[in-house]
Each structure stands twice: as C-alpha cells, then as structure tokens.
Design an enzyme around this catalytic site. Structure first.
Site, PDB file in Angstrom:
ATOM      1  N   HIS A  15       0.786  -1.122  -0.036  1.00 47.76           N
ATOM      2  CA  HIS A  15      -0.085   0.014   0.017  1.00 47.76           C
ATOM      3  C   HIS A  15       0.796   1.290  -0.095  1.00 47.76           C
ATOM      4  O   HIS A  15       2.062   1.317   0.680  1.00 47.76           O
ATOM      5  CB  HIS A  15      -1.139   0.027   1.232  1.00 47.76           C
ATOM      6  N   ASP A  37       5.695   1.865   6.913  1.00 49.33           N
ATOM      7  CA  ASP A  37       4.518   1.362   6.819  1.00 49.33           C
ATOM      8  C   ASP A  37       3.545   2.158   5.732  1.00 49.33           C
ATOM      9  O   ASP A  37       3.065   3.134   6.002  1.00 49.33           O
ATOM     10  CB  ASP A  37       3.366   1.171   8.088  1.00 49.33           C
ATOM     11  N   GLU A  51      -5.339   1.569   2.511  1.00 45.62           N
ATOM     12  CA  GLU A  51      -5.231   0.336   3.296  1.00 45.62           C
ATOM     13  C   GLU A  51      -5.291   0.824   4.890  1.00 45.62           C
ATOM     14  O   GLU A  51      -5.967  -0.017   5.306  1.00 45.62           O
ATOM     15  CB  GLU A  51      -3.735  -0.114   3.135  1.00 45.62           C
ATOM     16  N   GLU A  52      -5.012   2.066   5.093  1.00 47.93           N
ATOM     17  CA  GLU A  52      -4.944   2.243   6.539  1.00 47.93           C
ATOM     18  C   GLU A  52      -6.291   2.590   6.973  1.00 47.93           C
ATOM     19  O   GLU A  52      -6.447   2.908   8.125  1.00 47.93           O
ATOM     20  CB  GLU A  52      -4.007   3.600   6.819  1.00 47.93           C
ATOM     21  N   ASP A  58       4.136  -6.042   3.491  1.00 45.40           N
ATOM     22  CA  ASP A  58       3.702  -5.143   4.431  1.00 45.40           C
ATOM     23  C   ASP A  58       4.637  -5.246   5.839  1.00 45.40           C
ATOM     24  O   ASP A  58       5.210  -6.128   5.866  1.00 45.40           O
ATOM     25  CB  ASP A  58       2.189  -5.086   4.845  1.00 45.40           C
ATOM     26  N   HIS A  68       3.248   2.622  13.480  1.00 43.45           N
ATOM     27  CA  HIS A  68       2.215   3.804  13.488  1.00 43.45           C
ATOM     28  C   HIS A  68       2.596   4.800  14.666  1.00 43.45           C
ATOM     29  O   HIS A  68       1.950   5.686  15.013  1.00 43.45           O
ATOM     30  CB  HIS A  68       0.880   3.262  13.809  1.00 43.45           C
TER      31      HIS A  68
HETATM   32 CO    CO Z   1      -0.402   0.549   8.735  1.00 44.96          CO
HETATM   33 ZN    ZN Z   2       0.743  -1.185   6.349  1.00 43.57          ZN
END
Ligand code: CO
Ligand code: ZN
Length: 333
Positions: free
Chosen positions: A61, A162, A192-193, A215, A301
């Site tokens: 992503h 990420d 995606e998030e 990922d 994150h």
């Molecule tokens: Co993520």
């Molecule tokens: Zn991810």
C-alpha cells in the site's frame, strides 16, 4: 535500496490522497512492465504478462496514516480526525505537514493529569495563524506526520515505513526480475490504513489466482515490549496469522520451503492485532489463496518506524525466488 526507500518515505501520501507517490512510482516502473493503469479508486496496477501462467497479485500500500481537519475556530486553531490508526500517545508535540506544504504543531487542551494520555478530541493543530481568516488550512485538508528520514546504518527510521518499505520491495523486485512462473500484477494500493479499501477493489479488478501482500509487522524485541517472536534483522517474516486473516497454509509452506532451499533467513509470524491487504484478496470472488511477506518493523504507527535493511534485502530475495515456482494447491482431503 536505501536511497529508493528514502525517496519513497519523504513523499506525503495520507490515505485517499496518494497521487504524489503514485506518480513517482509510475515514473520509475513504467519502463519495466508491459501494461500500467490507475483504477477509479487510485490503485496503480502494473502488469508483467505471461500467457497461460497463473495470475499472481503482489500488493503493497502507498498510503500512510495521517489526519484530516474537521473544524477551524475563530483563533485559527484546527481540530482533526485521524486517517487510519493514529495513536494519541504519539501526537502531542508532534508536527504535521499538509499536502499544500503548510506545517503545524499538535497542541492539547489543559489536561487534568499530565500522566494521562488525552484523546484526540482534546487536541488541536496550530499552524501559526492568529484568526480563522489568516489560517492557511480549511476543513477537509489532510496532513501527514512530519519527521525526516533517519539513517542509523543497518537500520533506518521513518514515519512512513508502513508501507513504503513494501512499495520499495516490490519496485526492487520488479527491477531485478527477469523471468517468472506467473502473470504478475504489481499493485500499489490506496486506502489500506482506513480498512484495506484499495486492495478490495483491486482484487476484484485483477481476479488473481493467488495473492501476496508485502507489508510491515510488529516485533517483540524491545524492552518489556509486546510478547511476539518476530525480531529486527532475523529475516523477513512469513505471516501465519493476524487479526484479519489466517494466511493460506499452502502458501505458508511454499514460502517456508522456498526460503529454506535458498538459505534466506525467515521468521514465522503470528501477529495478535492488525491486518493487511492480503485479507481483501483472500476474501475476494469465491476465495483466493493469499499470504503475506512481512518486514519486521519496530514502533509501527509511531512517527519513527524502524526497519533493518538486511530484512528488506532478504524480502526481495525471497520474493524473487517465490516467483520462479508454483505452490502446491491440491487439497489432501
Ligand atoms: Co499501517
Ligand atoms: Zn501497512
């Protein structure tokens, strides 16, 4: 590869607003593929044709977590909602950058106890405005966390590992790939998030026979951290389970055997939370065998996500080997 990764992470791409990073990826990979297109949701799909071969969808992503402005008050302070899994503990005192280049800091209302983590509703953005009229941002504007790429040698840090690290792995794989046993769809997905939305429509459009997401995954190798087997620098992780999927055991076996044969270090991954685009592939149409190659990542994150370059290089090696053989998909029962 470090240079590629550095370039990728410094392009802002909050969920739903991935065009800058998409344009850059497109420019790099267009000469390497037979066909390339962008679908209506914004996914970038690049094809390496191979007549009569099973179709494999590889996905990483493009989007990163960020925030969206919901209100600007008379004094020019803005309130916001998270775009994706933004954690309050990482917000206060942080800096953000809007797509139009405006920067700001995150402040917080008077806190009853300075040991408490305030909810995002109690936070605001200060972009240096003194009134609503001179505030350079408006409702609906989106921003990403502002933090420069950090090169620690073997290990590198960014606010968007990420999943820009997954994007880098796919690009590097494409660059090194000569022949493959599949018709390959390299998909750079959006949103995606916010709930694997891009991959959901991409899987519908591509109709793959197999799917692999690349990922990040969490690690258990920090002081009093999460109890988890995955460690930085021990090789890419082969996902067996996360909160969103049970990876297809036949693909897990294929990945494990391929890694062992090629003497590529790997780890077995059980993640107790989270999910990836592979879930959307697995649950598309009447079901598609899907798996994940994960890049171990500390502080997922948070604005400083850390990966080990050796894991990244080994993920490319593993992927290149996987593309040379088919998994066994017969059922034993
Ligand atoms: Co993520
Ligand atoms: Zn991810």
């Amino acid at each position: 590869m470090k240079e590629l990764l550095k370039n990728l992470v410094e392009i802002p791409a909050p969920s739903g607003y991935e065009s800058q990073v998409r344009n850059q990826i497109r420019e790099w990979i267009e000469p390497l593929v037979d066909e390339i297109r962008v679908d209506q949701l914004g996914n970038l799909l690049a094809v390496r044709k191979q007549a009569a071969a099973p179709r494999l969808m590889l996905v990483a992503h493009m989007d990163e977590i960020g925030l969206m402005v919901t209100h600007v008050d008379q004094q020019g302070f803005a309130r916001f909602v998270p775009l994706g899994g933004v954690m309050p503990i990482h917000c206060v005192g942080g800096r953000v950058r809007f797509l139009n280049g405006v920067q700001g800091v995150i402040g917080v209302e008077k806190n009853p106890s300075s040991y408490e983590i305030p909810p995002i509703e109690k936070m605001f953005l200060d972009v240096g405005a003194s009134s609503v009229d001179d505030c350079p941002i408006k409702i609906g504007d989106v921003a990403v966390f502002e933090r420069p790429f950090l090169d620690l040698g073997k290990r590198v840090v960014s606010k968007a590992m990420d999943d820009r690290v997954g994007v880098a792995v796919l690009i590097e794989t494409l660059r090194q790939l000569k022949k493959s046993a599949f018709e390959l769809y390299f998909v750079f997905s959006v949103q995606e998030e916010v709930g694997v939305r891009g991959a959901t429509v991409a899987a519908f459009g591509v109709e793959p026979d197999l799917g692999i997401a690349v990922d990040v995954t969490a690690t258990g190798d920090t002081p009093k951290g999460h109890r988890m087997e995955v460690r930085l620098g021990r090789g890419p992780a082969i996902k067996i389970r996360d909160a969103g999927m049970l990876a297809d055991p036949r693909l897990v076996q294929w990945m494990v055997q391929t890694a062992e044969k090629a003497k590529i270090p790997y780890q077995r991954e059980i993640l107790e939370f989270g999910g990836t685009d592979a879930r959307a592939i697995q649950l598309s149409r009447s079901g598609v065998p899907a798996g994940v190659i994960s890049i171990p990542c500390r502080y997922v994150h948070a604005p400083s996500e850390m990966v080990d370059m050796e894991d990244v290089e080994n993920a490319v090696k593993l992927l290149l080997r996987l593309l040379q053989t088919h998994p066994r998909l017969e059922r034993e029962d």
